[in-house]
Design a protein around this motif. Structure first.
Motif, PDB file in Angstrom:
ATOM      1  N   ALA A   1       0.808  -1.230   0.000  1.00 41.57           N
ATOM      2  CA  ALA A   1       0.000   0.000   0.000  1.00 41.57           C
ATOM      3  C   ALA A   1       0.835   1.271   0.000  1.00 41.57           C
ATOM      4  O   ALA A   1       0.400   2.300  -0.512  1.00 41.57           O
ATOM      5  N   MET A   2       2.037   1.253   0.573  1.00 39.15           N
ATOM      6  CA  MET A   2       2.847   2.467   0.694  1.00 39.15           C
ATOM      7  C   MET A   2       3.995   2.514  -0.313  1.00 39.15           C
ATOM      8  O   MET A   2       4.495   3.590  -0.621  1.00 39.15           O
ATOM      9  N   PHE A   3       4.431   1.350  -0.808  1.00 41.82           N
ATOM     10  CA  PHE A   3       5.626   1.317  -1.652  1.00 41.82           C
ATOM     11  C   PHE A   3       5.295   0.771  -3.043  1.00 41.82           C
ATOM     12  O   PHE A   3       5.686  -0.339  -3.409  1.00 41.82           O
ATOM     13  N   HIS A   4       4.535   1.550  -3.800  1.00 43.90           N
ATOM     14  CA  HIS A   4       4.208   1.171  -5.184  1.00 43.90           C
ATOM     15  C   HIS A   4       4.359   2.404  -6.071  1.00 43.90           C
ATOM     16  O   HIS A   4       4.446   3.534  -5.583  1.00 43.90           O
ATOM     17  N   GLY A   5       4.348   2.177  -7.380  1.00 43.09           N
ATOM     18  CA  GLY A   5       4.611   3.266  -8.312  1.00 43.09           C
ATOM     19  C   GLY A   5       3.379   4.083  -8.641  1.00 43.09           C
ATOM     20  O   GLY A   5       3.100   4.369  -9.802  1.00 43.09           O
ATOM     21  N   GLY A   6       2.622   4.465  -7.618  1.00 45.31           N
ATOM     22  CA  GLY A   6       1.423   5.281  -7.809  1.00 45.31           C
ATOM     23  C   GLY A   6       1.314   6.319  -6.706  1.00 45.31           C
ATOM     24  O   GLY A   6       2.328   6.742  -6.149  1.00 45.31           O
ATOM     25  N   ASP A   7       0.093   6.703  -6.382  1.00 47.97           N
ATOM     26  CA  ASP A   7      -0.145   7.730  -5.354  1.00 47.97           C
ATOM     27  C   ASP A   7      -0.028   7.063  -3.986  1.00 47.97           C
ATOM     28  O   ASP A   7      -1.016   6.817  -3.293  1.00 47.97           O
ATOM     29  N   SER A   8       1.213   6.764  -3.596  1.00 44.20           N
ATOM     30  CA  SER A   8       1.479   5.838  -2.502  1.00 44.20           C
ATOM     31  C   SER A   8       1.199   6.413  -1.115  1.00 44.20           C
ATOM     32  O   SER A   8       0.957   5.664  -0.176  1.00 44.20           O
ATOM     33  N   ASP A   9       1.200   7.741  -0.968  1.00 45.19           N
ATOM     34  CA  ASP A   9       0.851   8.289   0.345  1.00 45.19           C
ATOM     35  C   ASP A   9      -0.663   8.211   0.567  1.00 45.19           C
ATOM     36  O   ASP A   9      -1.128   7.951   1.675  1.00 45.19           O
ATOM     37  N   SER A  10      -1.439   8.385  -0.497  1.00 41.58           N
ATOM     38  CA  SER A  10      -2.899   8.357  -0.356  1.00 41.58           C
ATOM     39  C   SER A  10      -3.419   6.941  -0.116  1.00 41.58           C
ATOM     40  O   SER A  10      -4.348   6.740   0.673  1.00 41.58           O
TER      41      SER A  10
END
Length: 358
Positions: A302-311
């Motif tokens: 949920a936190m470490f992916h290549g997208g809007d990872s903080d949201s």
């Protein structure tokens, strides 16, 4: 049937790990804007892994997500309801936008708050926005589920999550994301099995539609674009074998960081995974389903992916904190967070209001 009283400690964990998920996924803009999950995982290992991260200023600030989530929580903590609550929420969102240096608020949140006129008649309402499909409402509404978790409060949860969402994201894809995050947090509090959450969300959408029909003078514009959110979730739940609310969830046989980047991207509206109201809660939910009680696994997904990872991280962290508390979470990840005191105060106040000091 009402749910059992939830401990204060779990409310504190929900707020702190929501902030931690935000700070970790954001990494002071470095990871929110990195398009490669494998690269983030490599950089994480170079830092010594999750156990070695102390999420504190200046390297690990919270983003706009937590600042706005705190605004929601501090408004709910007043105990206000109805119009009084909505004006208070609007005022706090406007104020929160003065605390955005280095936090990268989204353009829709900036525009929406600039249109709010708290205190004036109808001043918490803004016009329908055909492009307000982003996740800016979804990432600040989890604590609504802490405040109204009981089955008997579902209509309140729907009203508050939709109205607060519409204050910046007045488009179904945007404000139904707010409903999803609040609803999932309430299901965490109630101890509802994860496999049922998506199906129950679909069952709640007609309540939201009825609410919008009865309160919005411009309802036709909402109806024209209403189906995208529901259809996206139906597709996702079918893929996971969860459309009927019975598990276990079915995952791809190979589902590492690179494969997740592809999969998450396919759910997105514009190619930026987790950036929209429908897919930020979706990625958080997917991570929760797979991670179980492992904080490290949750962060990986949920936190470490290549997208809007903080949201996606801010939503997943909140629900995981309710489910599992702080057990197994490296203390450095949450014990020195920016605004930690405010997070704890919100958790305390919401717990007292919801459970009467139990």
């Amino acid at each position: 049937m009402e749910c059992k009283t939830m401990s204060r400690d779990r409310y504190v964990a929900a707020m702190l790990l929501s902030g931690a998920g935000d700070a970790l996924g954001y990494r002071n803009q470095l990871w929110e804007y990195c398009k490669s999950g494998p690269q983030i995982h490599t950089e994480l290992q170079e830092l010594g892994g999750l156990n070695n991260i102390t999420a504190s200023l200046p390297a690990w600030p919270v983003s706009d997500d937590t600042v706005l989530h705190l605004a929601t929580g501090e408004s709910l903590a007043t105990g206000k309801l109805g119009e009084e609550l909505y004006h208070d929420l609007a005022a706090r969102y406007v104020t929160a936008m003065t605390d955005m240096e280095g936090r990268k608020p989204g353009p829709t949140s900036i525009l929406g708050t600039s249109q709010l006129r708290p205190g004036e008649p109808g001043g918490y309402k803004i016009p329908f926005n055909p492009s307000a499909t982003g996740c800016g409402a979804a990432m600040r509404s989890m604590c609504i589920g802490l405040r109204f978790p009981k089955p008997s409060e579902l209509s309140l949860l729907v009203a508050v999550s939709v109205e607060s969402g519409k204050m910046t994201h007045n488009h179904p894809t945007g404000y139904l994301g707010s409903l999803a995050s609040a609803f999932f947090t309430s299901l965490s509090v109630r101890g509802v099995p994860l496999e049922q959450w998506g199906s129950l969300l679909l069952q709640t959408l007609p309540l939201a539609l009825e609410y919008v029909r009865s309160t919005d003078p411009d309802v036709q514009r909402h109806l024209e674009v209403w189906d995208y959110f529901q259809q996206s979730w139906e597709r996702y739940l079918s893929e996971r074998g969860l459309l009927q609310g019975t598990g276990p969830a079915v995952f791809p046989s190979s589902y590492g960081p690179a494969e997740r980047d592809v999969e998450y991207g396919q759910w997105s509206l514009d190619g930026w995974a987790g950036r929209s109201g429908h897919d930020a809660p979706m990625i958080a939910y997917d991570a929760l389903l797979r991670a179980g009680d492992s904080w490290e696994e949750l962060c990986s997904r949920a936190m470490f992916h290549g997208g809007d990872s903080d949201s996606t991280g801010v939503i997943a962290g909140c629900c995981w904190g309710v489910l599992y508390g702080l057990t197994g979470v490296p203390k450095g990840n949450y014990s020195h967070l920016e605004y930690k005191g405010r997070m704890e105060a919100v958790a305390d106040a919401l717990h007292k209001l919801t459970w009467g000091g139990h």
